[in-house]
Design a protein around this motif. Structure first.
Motif, PDB file in Angstrom:
ATOM      1  N   MET A  35       0.807  -1.204   0.000  1.00 60.82           N
ATOM      2  CA  MET A  35       0.000   0.000   0.000  1.00 60.82           C
ATOM      3  C   MET A  35       0.849   1.266   0.000  1.00 60.82           C
ATOM      4  O   MET A  35       0.398   2.330  -0.367  1.00 60.82           O
ATOM      5  N   SER A  36       2.136   1.165   0.388  1.00 59.77           N
ATOM      6  CA  SER A  36       2.976   2.345   0.479  1.00 59.77           C
ATOM      7  C   SER A  36       3.188   2.999  -0.882  1.00 59.77           C
ATOM      8  O   SER A  36       3.373   4.209  -0.972  1.00 59.77           O
ATOM      9  N   ASP A  37       3.161   2.188  -1.957  1.00 56.11           N
ATOM     10  CA  ASP A  37       3.357   2.727  -3.290  1.00 56.11           C
ATOM     11  C   ASP A  37       2.181   3.593  -3.747  1.00 56.11           C
ATOM     12  O   ASP A  37       2.283   4.342  -4.701  1.00 56.11           O
ATOM     13  N   HIS A  38       1.062   3.474  -3.053  1.00 50.47           N
ATOM     14  CA  HIS A  38      -0.142   4.204  -3.449  1.00 50.47           C
ATOM     15  C   HIS A  38      -0.576   5.161  -2.338  1.00 50.47           C
ATOM     16  O   HIS A  38      -1.737   5.436  -2.159  1.00 50.47           O
ATOM     17  N   ALA A  39       0.400   5.654  -1.583  1.00 51.31           N
ATOM     18  CA  ALA A  39       0.103   6.375  -0.350  1.00 51.31           C
ATOM     19  C   ALA A  39      -0.752   7.613  -0.556  1.00 51.31           C
ATOM     20  O   ALA A  39      -1.445   8.036   0.356  1.00 51.31           O
ATOM     21  N   THR A  40      -0.722   8.212  -1.733  1.00 44.19           N
ATOM     22  CA  THR A  40      -1.469   9.455  -1.923  1.00 44.19           C
ATOM     23  C   THR A  40      -2.618   9.302  -2.918  1.00 44.19           C
ATOM     24  O   THR A  40      -3.218  10.284  -3.312  1.00 44.19           O
ATOM     25  N   THR A  41      -2.919   8.092  -3.329  1.00 40.54           N
ATOM     26  CA  THR A  41      -3.972   7.898  -4.319  1.00 40.54           C
ATOM     27  C   THR A  41      -5.346   7.942  -3.662  1.00 40.54           C
ATOM     28  O   THR A  41      -5.496   7.629  -2.476  1.00 40.54           O
ATOM     29  N   PRO A  42      -6.381   8.318  -4.421  1.00 45.59           N
ATOM     30  CA  PRO A  42      -7.749   8.302  -3.885  1.00 45.59           C
ATOM     31  C   PRO A  42      -8.151   6.909  -3.391  1.00 45.59           C
ATOM     32  O   PRO A  42      -8.886   6.795  -2.401  1.00 45.59           O
ATOM     33  N   ALA A  43      -7.693   5.865  -4.075  1.00 48.46           N
ATOM     34  CA  ALA A  43      -8.031   4.500  -3.655  1.00 48.46           C
ATOM     35  C   ALA A  43      -7.480   4.216  -2.270  1.00 48.46           C
ATOM     36  O   ALA A  43      -8.163   3.641  -1.412  1.00 48.46           O
ATOM     37  N   THR A  44      -6.252   4.631  -2.014  1.00 44.97           N
ATOM     38  CA  THR A  44      -5.636   4.430  -0.703  1.00 44.97           C
ATOM     39  C   THR A  44      -6.374   5.221   0.370  1.00 44.97           C
ATOM     40  O   THR A  44      -6.667   4.708   1.453  1.00 44.97           O
ATOM     41  N   GLU A  45      -6.672   6.484   0.056  1.00 39.41           N
ATOM     42  CA  GLU A  45      -7.364   7.329   1.034  1.00 39.41           C
ATOM     43  C   GLU A  45      -8.705   6.732   1.432  1.00 39.41           C
ATOM     44  O   GLU A  45      -9.078   6.724   2.608  1.00 39.41           O
ATOM     45  N   SER A  46      -9.456   6.223   0.460  1.00 41.08           N
ATOM     46  CA  SER A  46     -10.756   5.632   0.745  1.00 41.08           C
ATOM     47  C   SER A  46     -10.612   4.351   1.551  1.00 41.08           C
ATOM     48  O   SER A  46     -11.343   4.126   2.520  1.00 41.08           O
ATOM     49  N   PHE A  47      -9.664   3.522   1.163  1.00 46.32           N
ATOM     50  CA  PHE A  47      -9.456   2.260   1.873  1.00 46.32           C
ATOM     51  C   PHE A  47      -9.063   2.511   3.328  1.00 46.32           C
ATOM     52  O   PHE A  47      -9.607   1.896   4.247  1.00 46.32           O
ATOM     53  N   VAL A  48      -8.121   3.420   3.532  1.00 48.47           N
ATOM     54  CA  VAL A  48      -7.668   3.732   4.890  1.00 48.47           C
ATOM     55  C   VAL A  48      -8.816   4.311   5.716  1.00 48.47           C
ATOM     56  O   VAL A  48      -8.973   3.986   6.906  1.00 48.47           O
ATOM     57  N   ALA A  49      -9.631   5.153   5.100  1.00 50.95           N
ATOM     58  CA  ALA A  49     -10.752   5.774   5.816  1.00 50.95           C
ATOM     59  C   ALA A  49     -11.748   4.736   6.321  1.00 50.95           C
ATOM     60  O   ALA A  49     -12.372   4.915   7.376  1.00 50.95           O
ATOM     61  N   HIS A  50     -11.896   3.642   5.581  1.00 52.29           N
ATOM     62  CA  HIS A  50     -12.879   2.622   5.946  1.00 52.29           C
ATOM     63  C   HIS A  50     -12.240   1.355   6.514  1.00 52.29           C
ATOM     64  O   HIS A  50     -12.954   0.374   6.765  1.00 52.29           O
ATOM     65  N   ARG A  51     -10.942   1.377   6.738  1.00 52.13           N
ATOM     66  CA  ARG A  51     -10.251   0.149   7.120  1.00 52.13           C
ATOM     67  C   ARG A  51     -10.791  -0.472   8.407  1.00 52.13           C
ATOM     68  O   ARG A  51     -10.982  -1.686   8.494  1.00 52.13           O
ATOM     69  N   ASN A  52     -11.022   0.338   9.440  1.00 50.04           N
ATOM     70  CA  ASN A  52     -11.510  -0.209  10.706  1.00 50.04           C
ATOM     71  C   ASN A  52     -12.870  -0.869  10.535  1.00 50.04           C
ATOM     72  O   ASN A  52     -13.155  -1.911  11.131  1.00 50.04           O
ATOM     73  N   LEU A  53     -13.730  -0.254   9.709  1.00 51.06           N
ATOM     74  CA  LEU A  53     -15.036  -0.847   9.428  1.00 51.06           C
ATOM     75  C   LEU A  53     -14.862  -2.189   8.710  1.00 51.06           C
ATOM     76  O   LEU A  53     -15.506  -3.182   9.077  1.00 51.06           O
ATOM     77  N   LEU A  54     -14.003  -2.220   7.709  1.00 49.95           N
ATOM     78  CA  LEU A  54     -13.808  -3.440   6.929  1.00 49.95           C
ATOM     79  C   LEU A  54     -13.229  -4.556   7.803  1.00 49.95           C
ATOM     80  O   LEU A  54     -13.628  -5.718   7.686  1.00 49.95           O
ATOM     81  N   PHE A  55     -12.304  -4.198   8.675  1.00 55.06           N
ATOM     82  CA  PHE A  55     -11.751  -5.204   9.586  1.00 55.06           C
ATOM     83  C   PHE A  55     -12.838  -5.740  10.506  1.00 55.06           C
ATOM     84  O   PHE A  55     -12.923  -6.950  10.755  1.00 55.06           O
ATOM     85  N   THR A  56     -13.686  -4.851  11.009  1.00 54.12           N
ATOM     86  CA  THR A  56     -14.766  -5.274  11.907  1.00 54.12           C
ATOM     87  C   THR A  56     -15.726  -6.214  11.190  1.00 54.12           C
ATOM     88  O   THR A  56     -16.143  -7.237  11.745  1.00 54.12           O
ATOM     89  N   VAL A  57     -16.076  -5.894   9.945  1.00 54.44           N
ATOM     90  CA  VAL A  57     -16.948  -6.770   9.153  1.00 54.44           C
ATOM     91  C   VAL A  57     -16.314  -8.146   9.001  1.00 54.44           C
ATOM     92  O   VAL A  57     -16.952  -9.181   9.255  1.00 54.44           O
ATOM     93  N   ALA A  58     -15.046  -8.171   8.606  1.00 53.41           N
ATOM     94  CA  ALA A  58     -14.363  -9.447   8.388  1.00 53.41           C
ATOM     95  C   ALA A  58     -14.227 -10.237   9.689  1.00 53.41           C
ATOM     96  O   ALA A  58     -14.458 -11.451   9.715  1.00 53.41           O
ATOM     97  N   TYR A  59     -13.887  -9.557  10.775  1.00 51.35           N
ATOM     98  CA  TYR A  59     -13.728 -10.261  12.053  1.00 51.35           C
ATOM     99  C   TYR A  59     -15.060 -10.817  12.556  1.00 51.35           C
ATOM    100  O   TYR A  59     -15.132 -11.940  13.062  1.00 51.35           O
ATOM    101  N   GLU A  60     -16.133 -10.028  12.417  1.00 51.99           N
ATOM    102  CA  GLU A  60     -17.453 -10.508  12.852  1.00 51.99           C
ATOM    103  C   GLU A  60     -17.856 -11.756  12.069  1.00 51.99           C
ATOM    104  O   GLU A  60     -18.516 -12.645  12.590  1.00 51.99           O
ATOM    105  N   MET A  61     -17.458 -11.815  10.808  1.00 51.52           N
ATOM    106  CA  MET A  61     -17.815 -12.964   9.991  1.00 51.52           C
ATOM    107  C   MET A  61     -16.910 -14.162  10.239  1.00 51.52           C
ATOM    108  O   MET A  61     -17.343 -15.307  10.101  1.00 51.52           O
ATOM    109  N   LEU A  62     -15.659 -13.915  10.636  1.00 50.96           N
ATOM    110  CA  LEU A  62     -14.678 -14.992  10.718  1.00 50.96           C
ATOM    111  C   LEU A  62     -14.300 -15.400  12.136  1.00 50.96           C
ATOM    112  O   LEU A  62     -13.907 -16.550  12.364  1.00 50.96           O
ATOM    113  N   GLY A  63     -14.348 -14.457  13.073  1.00 49.74           N
ATOM    114  CA  GLY A  63     -13.934 -14.777  14.436  1.00 49.74           C
ATOM    115  C   GLY A  63     -12.436 -14.939  14.573  1.00 49.74           C
ATOM    116  O   GLY A  63     -11.941 -15.437  15.582  1.00 49.74           O
TER     117      GLY A  63
END
Length: 298
Positions: free
Chosen positions: A1-29
Motif C-alpha cells: 500500500m505504500s506505493d499508493h500512499a497518496t492515491t484516492p483508492a488508498t485514502e478511501s481504503f484507509v478511511a474505511h479500514r476499521n469498518l472493513l476489519f470489523t466486518v471481516a472479524y465478525e464474519m470470521l472470528g
C-alpha cells in the motif's frame, strides 16, 4: 500500500479500514484471517475504476464480504481438523467499543460462538443486517442473492440466533462484578465461592489448539467446573496472576504464569451468574490481547 500512499483508492481504503476489519472479524472470528481478507480486498480495490463507483464504502464492504465468504469456506475445513473446541480469537478493545452496546454484544464470545452454527451465507447476512444495519439490496449485492432471498435468509438466521443467544443483554457492570467474584474465588482456591458465582448449568470450553493443554470436550456443571479449576490451578508450578481486562468489548480475565500470558477467559453472564466460561490458551490466538484493536460499525 505504500506505493499508493497518496492515491484516492488508498485514502478511501484507509478511511474505511476499521469498518472493513470489523466486518471481516465478525464474519470470521479470527483477526489473522480478517487481516488476510483486508489484504485481498485491497488488491481488488486498487483495480477498480473509482469513477464508476457511486458508494465507495458500500463497494468496499461488498468486496470484504465476498472475500470473507471465501475464507469462511476454507476455515470450515481447518476447524474440522482442529484439536478440541475452537473459540474466536480475543481482541483487546478500546473503551469506546464497550460503550457501544450493540457492537459489544455482537462481538461477545458467547454470541460469536452462536454465529459459528450458521452457514457462511447465513452468517454474512446476519452480520450485515443485524450488526451493521445494511439494507437488503446492499446485502444482496454482497452475497450474490436476490433481495427476497436475503430477507428469507435474514429471518431464518435471526430465529436461529435468538433461540441460542443469552436471554437478555447484561450490563458491563454486572458482568464485571461476576468476573471479580470468580477471580477472587479462583485466586484463593475458594470452592464455595466458585459454586456461588457459577450457574448450575455452567459450561467451560477451553481452546488450546493442540499447542497448550485444554479439555477436548466442554465441561458442564458448576461442581465439575469448580473442582477442575481448583485442581488445575493447584497443580501449576508457577506464580499465577489474574487481571481484569476488556476483550471484544466485554470484561474478561487475563491469566499469566510467571508473568507470561497463559490465556484469556471470557464469560457469559445471565441473572448475575456465569453460565459460560471460554478459556483461550492457544498462543496463536493471543497476539492481540495487549495492544488495542480499533473496531467500528460505521
Amino acid at each position: 500500500m505504500s506505493d499508493h500512499a497518496t492515491t484516492p483508492a488508498t485514502e478511501s481504503f484507509v478511511a474505511h479500514r476499521n469498518l472493513l476489519f470489523t466486518v471481516a472479524y465478525e464474519m470470521l472470528g479470527s483477526a489473522a484471517d480478517a487481516e488476510d481478507v483486508l489484504q485481498e480486498t485491497w488488491l481488488r480495490w486498487v483495480k477498480v475504476d473509482l469513477e464508476e463507483v457511486l458508494d465507495q464504502r458500500a463497494y468496499l464492504v461488498r468486496i470484504t464480504t465476498r472475500q470473507s465468504l471465501n475464507r469462511l469456506r476454507t476455515m470450515k475445513r481447518r476447524k474440522e481438523s482442529y484439536v478440541g473446541p475452537w473459540l474466536p480469537e480475543p481482541l483487546l478493545t478500546a473503551p469506546d467499543v464497550a460503550e457501544d452496546v450493540e457492537l459489544a454484544e455482537s462481538m461477545s464470545m458467547a454470541l460469536m460462538l452462536v454465529l459459528e452454527t450458521l452457514s457462511p451465507t447465513e452468517r454474512a447476512v446476519f452480520v450485515l443486517r443485524e450488526v451493521f444495519d445494511l439494507g437488503y439490496d446492499e446485502i444482496a449485492a454482497a452475497v450474490d442473492k436476490t433481495p427476497a432471498a436475503v430477507r428469507q435468509i435474514a429471518h431464518r438466521a435471526r430465529q436461529h440466533v435468538d433461540a441460542r443467544r443469552p436471554r437478555s443483554v447484561v450490563s458491563l457492570s454486572d458482568t464485571r462484578a461476576a468476573l471479580e467474584s470468580f477471580q477472587s474465588a479462583l485466586e484463593t482456591g475458594n470452592l464455595q465461592g466458585l459454586l456461588d458465582v457459577l450457574a448450575p448449568e455452567v459450561v467451560l470450553m477451553g481452546d488450546g489448539g493442540g499447542i497448550k493443554h485444554a479439555s477436548r470436550r466442554p465441561i458442564t456443571g458448576a461442581d465439575k467446573v469448580s473442582r477442575l479449576l481448583i485442581a488445575g490451578t493447584g497443580k501449576v508450578d508457577a506464580a499465577i496472576t489474574i487481571e481484569l481486562t476488556v476483550v471484544n468489548g466485554n470484561p474478561a480475565l487475563l491469566l499469566r504464569l510467571d508473568g507470561e500470558i497463559d490465556g484469556i477467559m471470557a464469560a457469559r453472564v445471565e441473572d448475575a451468574r456465569i453460565t459460560g466460561l471460554y478459556y483461550v490458551r492457544n498462543p496463536e490466538k493471543l497476539t492481540r490481547v495487549e495492544s488495542e484493536t480499533s473496531l467500528t460499525l460505521r
